[in-house]
Design a protein around this motif. Structure first.
Motif, PDB file in Angstrom:
ATOM      1  N   SER A   1       5.710   0.623   7.104  1.00 17.93           N
ATOM      2  CA  SER A   1       5.819   1.742   6.175  1.00 17.93           C
ATOM      3  C   SER A   1       5.194   1.386   4.830  1.00 17.93           C
ATOM      4  O   SER A   1       4.970   0.208   4.524  1.00 17.93           O
ATOM      5  N   PRO A   2       4.884   2.394   4.003  1.00 17.94           N
ATOM      6  CA  PRO A   2       4.358   2.092   2.665  1.00 17.94           C
ATOM      7  C   PRO A   2       5.350   1.238   1.863  1.00 17.94           C
ATOM      8  O   PRO A   2       6.565   1.420   1.981  1.00 17.94           O
ATOM      9  N   PHE A   3       4.823   0.331   1.065  1.00 18.11           N
ATOM     10  CA  PHE A   3       5.673  -0.471   0.175  1.00 18.11           C
ATOM     11  C   PHE A   3       4.884  -0.842  -1.065  1.00 18.11           C
ATOM     12  O   PHE A   3       3.651  -0.821  -1.072  1.00 18.11           O
ATOM     13  N   LYS A   4       5.598  -1.206  -2.148  1.00 21.31           N
ATOM     14  CA  LYS A   4       4.984  -1.286  -3.472  1.00 21.31           C
ATOM     15  C   LYS A   4       4.559  -2.680  -3.905  1.00 21.31           C
ATOM     16  O   LYS A   4       3.701  -2.809  -4.781  1.00 21.31           O
ATOM     17  N   ASP A   5       5.159  -3.715  -3.356  1.00 28.01           N
ATOM     18  CA  ASP A   5       4.822  -5.056  -3.848  1.00 28.01           C
ATOM     19  C   ASP A   5       4.844  -6.063  -2.714  1.00 28.01           C
ATOM     20  O   ASP A   5       5.506  -5.869  -1.698  1.00 28.01           O
ATOM     21  N   GLY A   6       4.095  -7.155  -2.904  1.00 27.23           N
ATOM     22  CA  GLY A   6       4.130  -8.245  -1.941  1.00 27.23           C
ATOM     23  C   GLY A   6       3.343  -7.953  -0.676  1.00 27.23           C
ATOM     24  O   GLY A   6       2.437  -7.114  -0.650  1.00 27.23           O
ATOM     25  N   SER A   7       3.726  -8.637   0.388  1.00 31.98           N
ATOM     26  CA  SER A   7       2.997  -8.557   1.656  1.00 31.98           C
ATOM     27  C   SER A   7       3.959  -8.643   2.830  1.00 31.98           C
ATOM     28  O   SER A   7       5.112  -9.060   2.694  1.00 31.98           O
ATOM     29  N   VAL A   8       3.459  -8.239   3.983  1.00 34.68           N
ATOM     30  CA  VAL A   8       4.131  -8.428   5.272  1.00 34.68           C
ATOM     31  C   VAL A   8       3.201  -9.267   6.135  1.00 34.68           C
ATOM     32  O   VAL A   8       1.987  -9.042   6.147  1.00 34.68           O
TER      33      VAL A   8
ATOM     34  N   SER B   1       0.849  -1.186   0.000  1.00 38.11           N
ATOM     35  CA  SER B   1       0.000   0.000   0.000  1.00 38.11           C
ATOM     36  C   SER B   1       0.885   1.237   0.000  1.00 38.11           C
ATOM     37  O   SER B   1       2.016   1.206   0.486  1.00 38.11           O
ATOM     38  N   LYS B   2       0.345   2.334  -0.526  1.00 39.47           N
ATOM     39  CA  LYS B   2       1.069   3.610  -0.471  1.00 39.47           C
ATOM     40  C   LYS B   2       0.855   4.301   0.875  1.00 39.47           C
ATOM     41  O   LYS B   2       1.364   5.401   1.102  1.00 39.47           O
ATOM     42  N   HIS B   3       0.078   3.671   1.739  1.00 34.54           N
ATOM     43  CA  HIS B   3      -0.189   4.199   3.075  1.00 34.54           C
ATOM     44  C   HIS B   3       0.615   3.429   4.124  1.00 34.54           C
ATOM     45  O   HIS B   3       0.819   2.229   3.986  1.00 34.54           O
ATOM     46  N   ALA B   4       1.043   4.105   5.168  1.00 26.48           N
ATOM     47  CA  ALA B   4       1.572   3.399   6.336  1.00 26.48           C
ATOM     48  C   ALA B   4       0.407   2.710   7.032  1.00 26.48           C
ATOM     49  O   ALA B   4      -0.700   3.243   7.095  1.00 26.48           O
ATOM     50  N   THR B   5       0.656   1.507   7.534  1.00 28.16           N
ATOM     51  CA  THR B   5      -0.376   0.739   8.220  1.00 28.16           C
ATOM     52  C   THR B   5       0.038   0.544   9.666  1.00 28.16           C
ATOM     53  O   THR B   5       1.179   0.155   9.935  1.00 28.16           O
ATOM     54  N   ILE B   6      -0.864   0.820  10.588  1.00 28.12           N
ATOM     55  CA  ILE B   6      -0.582   0.699  12.017  1.00 28.12           C
ATOM     56  C   ILE B   6      -1.608  -0.227  12.642  1.00 28.12           C
ATOM     57  O   ILE B   6      -2.811  -0.043  12.447  1.00 28.12           O
ATOM     58  N   ILE B   7      -1.142  -1.241  13.357  1.00 28.67           N
ATOM     59  CA  ILE B   7      -2.044  -2.070  14.149  1.00 28.67           C
ATOM     60  C   ILE B   7      -1.746  -1.815  15.622  1.00 28.67           C
ATOM     61  O   ILE B   7      -0.586  -1.722  16.025  1.00 28.67           O
TER      62      ILE B   7
END
Length: 200
Positions: A177-184, A91-97
């Protein structure tokens, strides 16, 4: 009440760079044996078929917050322990859990951990945080540790103590942080009270 205190300001508190301290203690995972995990739903088990209520025990937020479709999924195919993990897609967004709150003692020593992996070529930045709060929701301590994800499960840890007086509760947060491909993927998150400091 505690959920309401942070709902509107969670991202600002987590992303703020000030008042962040580095851990000055070293606790070990072996010290958690037989102790209760203070994190509810550490393995991201689904509690509902409805995506809005499935991730019990956690809040999800994004920065900027105008994301239309969530990139956060409970994954039943990849797990370190148990049968599920949390997958965060590119995603181009930061993700927070952010975990639900748990009681914290001023003179307690805490061991915090999270396990992550990624198949992204971007090698996104992941930050594990332990945050303690006053009863009114004011942040008292904020401790962070960066995790460098790889294709294999990698563990990040925090040792926390010397908490300021007046602390009431805590939360664990993980920011990707935002990233362009794949998954975490994130799994097996925990926070344990492993020590109590003697104060004369």
């Amino acid at each position: 009440m505690r959920k309401l205190l942070l709902a509107a300001t969670a991202v600002m508190l987590l992303l703020a760079g000030s008042c962040v301290v580095s851990p000055s203690l070293v606790f070990m995972e072996s010290q958690t044996e037989g102790l209760p995990n203070l994190i509810f739903n550490p393995g991201f088990n689904p509690y509902s078929l409805d995506p809005a209520t499935a991730l019990k025990g956690w809040m999800v937020d994004h920065d900027p917050p105008d994301i239309k479709e969530s990139n956060v999924v409970i994954d039943t195919n990849v797990a370190l322990n148990g049968k599920t993990s949390l997958r965060i897609d590119a995603s181009k967004h930061a993700t927070i859990i952010i975990s639900d709150s748990f009681d914290v003692m001023r003179y307690g020593g805490y061991f915090i951990k999270a396990n992550v992996r990624t198949d992204s070529k971007d090698n996104p930045d992941i930050v594990l945080r332990f945050i303690s709060f006053k009863e009114n929701g004011k942040v008292y301590n904020r401790i962070k540790s960066k995790i460098r994800p790889t294709e294999d499960w990698t563990q990040g840890t925090i040792s926390a103590g010397f908490i300021k007086p007046g602390v009431s509760f805590g939360r664990v947060a993980i920011m990707v942080s935002p990233f362009k491909d794949g998954s975490v993927w994130i799994d097996d998150v925990g926070c344990w009270k492993v020590h109590h400091f003697r104060i004369d």
